[in-house]
Motif scaffolding. Structure first.
Motif, mmCIF file in Angstrom:
data_model
loop_
_atom_site.group_PDB
_atom_site.id
_atom_site.type_symbol
_atom_site.label_atom_id
_atom_site.label_comp_id
_atom_site.label_asym_id
_atom_site.label_seq_id
_atom_site.Cartn_x
_atom_site.Cartn_y
_atom_site.Cartn_z
ATOM 1 N N CYS A 25 -5.470 6.560 -4.226
ATOM 2 C CA CYS A 25 -4.638 5.353 -4.296
ATOM 3 C C CYS A 25 -5.360 4.154 -3.691
ATOM 4 O O CYS A 25 -5.321 3.052 -4.249
ATOM 5 C CB CYS A 25 -3.304 5.582 -3.596
ATOM 6 N N ILE A 26 -6.024 4.371 -2.572
ATOM 7 C CA ILE A 26 -6.787 3.277 -1.956
ATOM 8 C C ILE A 26 -7.919 2.848 -2.879
ATOM 9 O O ILE A 26 -8.174 1.654 -3.065
ATOM 10 C CB ILE A 26 -7.315 3.710 -0.570
ATOM 11 N N LEU A 27 -8.587 3.822 -3.493
ATOM 12 C CA LEU A 27 -9.684 3.495 -4.410
ATOM 13 C C LEU A 27 -9.176 2.807 -5.677
ATOM 14 O O LEU A 27 -9.890 2.001 -6.275
ATOM 15 C CB LEU A 27 -10.478 4.755 -4.754
ATOM 16 N N ILE A 28 -7.937 3.106 -6.096
ATOM 17 C CA ILE A 28 -7.346 2.403 -7.240
ATOM 18 C C ILE A 28 -7.212 0.916 -6.911
ATOM 19 O O ILE A 28 -7.510 0.057 -7.743
ATOM 20 C CB ILE A 28 -5.975 3.015 -7.619
ATOM 21 N N VAL A 29 -6.779 0.605 -5.688
ATOM 22 C CA VAL A 29 -6.662 -0.794 -5.269
ATOM 23 C C VAL A 29 -8.043 -1.451 -5.278
ATOM 24 O O VAL A 29 -8.218 -2.549 -5.800
ATOM 25 C CB VAL A 29 -6.004 -0.900 -3.873
ATOM 26 N N VAL A 30 -9.033 -0.766 -4.719
ATOM 27 C CA VAL A 30 -10.389 -1.313 -4.665
ATOM 28 C C VAL A 30 -10.967 -1.469 -6.074
ATOM 29 O O VAL A 30 -11.682 -2.437 -6.366
ATOM 30 C CB VAL A 30 -11.294 -0.415 -3.784
ATOM 31 N N GLU A 31 -10.624 -0.551 -6.984
ATOM 32 C CA GLU A 31 -11.142 -0.600 -8.352
ATOM 33 C C GLU A 31 -10.715 -1.876 -9.071
ATOM 34 O O GLU A 31 -11.423 -2.357 -9.949
ATOM 35 C CB GLU A 31 -10.661 0.631 -9.141
ATOM 36 N N MET A 58 2.828 6.481 -8.460
ATOM 37 C CA MET A 58 1.905 6.063 -7.408
ATOM 38 C C MET A 58 0.720 5.291 -7.993
ATOM 39 O O MET A 58 0.344 4.238 -7.477
ATOM 40 C CB MET A 58 1.394 7.279 -6.634
ATOM 41 N N SER A 59 0.148 5.815 -9.062
ATOM 42 C CA SER A 59 -1.009 5.168 -9.680
ATOM 43 C C SER A 59 -0.631 3.796 -10.224
ATOM 44 O O SER A 59 -1.385 2.830 -10.071
ATOM 45 C CB SER A 59 -1.566 6.043 -10.800
ATOM 46 N N TRP A 60 0.527 3.694 -10.846
ATOM 47 C CA TRP A 60 0.980 2.422 -11.412
ATOM 48 C C TRP A 60 1.198 1.382 -10.315
ATOM 49 O O TRP A 60 0.737 0.242 -10.427
ATOM 50 C CB TRP A 60 2.263 2.652 -12.218
ATOM 51 N N ILE A 61 1.876 1.789 -9.239
ATOM 52 C CA ILE A 61 2.144 0.854 -8.145
ATOM 53 C C ILE A 61 0.837 0.374 -7.519
ATOM 54 O O ILE A 61 0.644 -0.834 -7.295
ATOM 55 C CB ILE A 61 3.055 1.509 -7.077
ATOM 56 N N PHE A 62 -0.086 1.288 -7.273
ATOM 57 C CA PHE A 62 -1.321 0.897 -6.591
ATOM 58 C C PHE A 62 -2.258 0.088 -7.482
ATOM 59 O O PHE A 62 -2.967 -0.787 -6.990
ATOM 60 C CB PHE A 62 -2.024 2.120 -5.995
ATOM 61 N N THR A 63 -2.252 0.347 -8.785
ATOM 62 C CA THR A 63 -3.101 -0.479 -9.651
ATOM 63 C C THR A 63 -2.511 -1.880 -9.786
ATOM 64 O O THR A 63 -3.251 -2.866 -9.823
ATOM 65 C CB THR A 63 -3.370 0.188 -11.014
ATOM 66 N N CYS A 64 -1.186 -2.006 -9.813
ATOM 67 C CA CYS A 64 -0.555 -3.335 -9.834
ATOM 68 C C CYS A 64 -0.820 -4.062 -8.518
ATOM 69 O O CYS A 64 -1.101 -5.262 -8.506
ATOM 70 C CB CYS A 64 0.944 -3.222 -10.093
ATOM 71 N N LEU A 65 -0.732 -3.335 -7.405
ATOM 72 C CA LEU A 65 -1.019 -3.917 -6.097
ATOM 73 C C LEU A 65 -2.464 -4.417 -6.025
ATOM 74 O O LEU A 65 -2.732 -5.518 -5.545
ATOM 75 C CB LEU A 65 -0.760 -2.891 -4.991
ATOM 76 N N GLY A 66 -3.399 -3.621 -6.535
ATOM 77 C CA GLY A 66 -4.808 -4.034 -6.549
ATOM 78 C C GLY A 66 -5.029 -5.285 -7.375
ATOM 79 O O GLY A 66 -5.779 -6.179 -6.980
#
Length: 190
Positions: A25-31, A58-66
Motif C-alpha cells: 500500500c505504501i509503495l502504491i502511494v509512491v508509485e 485498499m489498493s483503490w484507496i491508496f492509489t487515489c491517495l497517491g
C-alpha cells in the motif's frame, strides 16, 4: 515448473504476512509519483493476501491517495515556478488550457486505461489550473476500473501458472487493454 512458481508466490505471501500488503500500500502511494514501481504487483499482492474485496478497496484507496498527494505537490510546490518559467510559451499554454478544460468523464477514461502513465496525468493536472474536486472525481472513478483490471489480471495470472488456458485469456485481455490505450492516447493526443 509452474507448480514451483505458484508455490513460491504462495509461500512469499505467507512469509510476508500483513507487512507485505502494508508495504504494498505504501509503495502504491509512491508509485503514483515514481512510475518505475510495478503497480499491478502491489494490487495483486493485496488481493491475494486480504481477499479480492478488501485487497481491491485498499489498493483503490491508496492509489487515489497517491494521485492526490502527487497532484497537491505539483499544485503547491511546482506550479508557481512552472507558471513563471515555462507556461508563457504559446504551445505549453495551449496544452495547459486543454488540460484545465478536460471534462471529468474524459479524465476518468484516460486514468481508467491500464497503460496510461498516471504520474503524468497527476503532474499535468497539478501544474494546470484544474479544480481539485474535478481532479479527484475523475481519479476516483478512473482508478476504480484500473485497479479492478489489474486485480483481475494479477490474481488470474497467478492462478494461470497451473492452468495455461487462463494465461491465454489474460494475454488476450492485456492485448485488448493495450490496443484500447493506444486508441485513447491517440484521441487525446497523449
Amino acid at each position: 515448473m509452474l507448480e514451483t512458481i505458484n508455490e513460491f508466490i504462495n509461500s512469499l505471501i505467507q512469509y510476508l504476512g500483513a507487512s507485505g500488503p502494508i508495504l504494498g500500500c505504501i509503495l502504491i502511494v509512491v508509485e503514483s509519483m515514481l512510475p518505475v514501481l510495478p503497480l499491478c504487483v502491489f494490487i495483486t499482492l493485496n488481493c491475494m493476501t486480504f481477499g479480492y474485496i478488501l485487497g481491491f478497496i485498499m489498493s483503490w484507496i491508496f492509489t487515489c491517495l497517491g494521485c492526490f498527494i502527487s497532484f497537491r505537490i505539483c499544485d503547491s510546490k511546482l506550479k508557481g515556478w512552472f507558471d513563471r518559467q515555462v507556461r508563457n510559451k504559446e504551445s505549453i499554454n495551449k496544452m495547459m488550457k486543454t488540460i484545465e478544460n478536460c471534462k471529468v468523464s474524459s479524465l476518468a477514461l484516460i486514468v481508467a486505461v491500464p497503460f496510461t502513465p498516471a504520474f503524468l496525468v497527476n503532474i499535468a493536472a497539478g501544474l494546470s489550473d484544474m479544480d481539485t474536486k474535478k481532479f479527484m472525481t475523475g481519479i476516483c472513478i478512473g482508478k476504480f476500473f484500473m485497479v479492478y483490471f489489474w486485480a483481475f489480471i494479477g490474481t488470474n495470472l497467478v492462478q494461470s501458472l497451473t492452468n495455461p488456458i487462463i494465461l491465454i485469456k489474460v494475454g488476450i485481455m492485456l492485448l485488448i487493454a493495450y490496443i484500447f490505450s493506444k486508441i485513447v492516447s491517440k484521441k487525446f493526443n497523449l
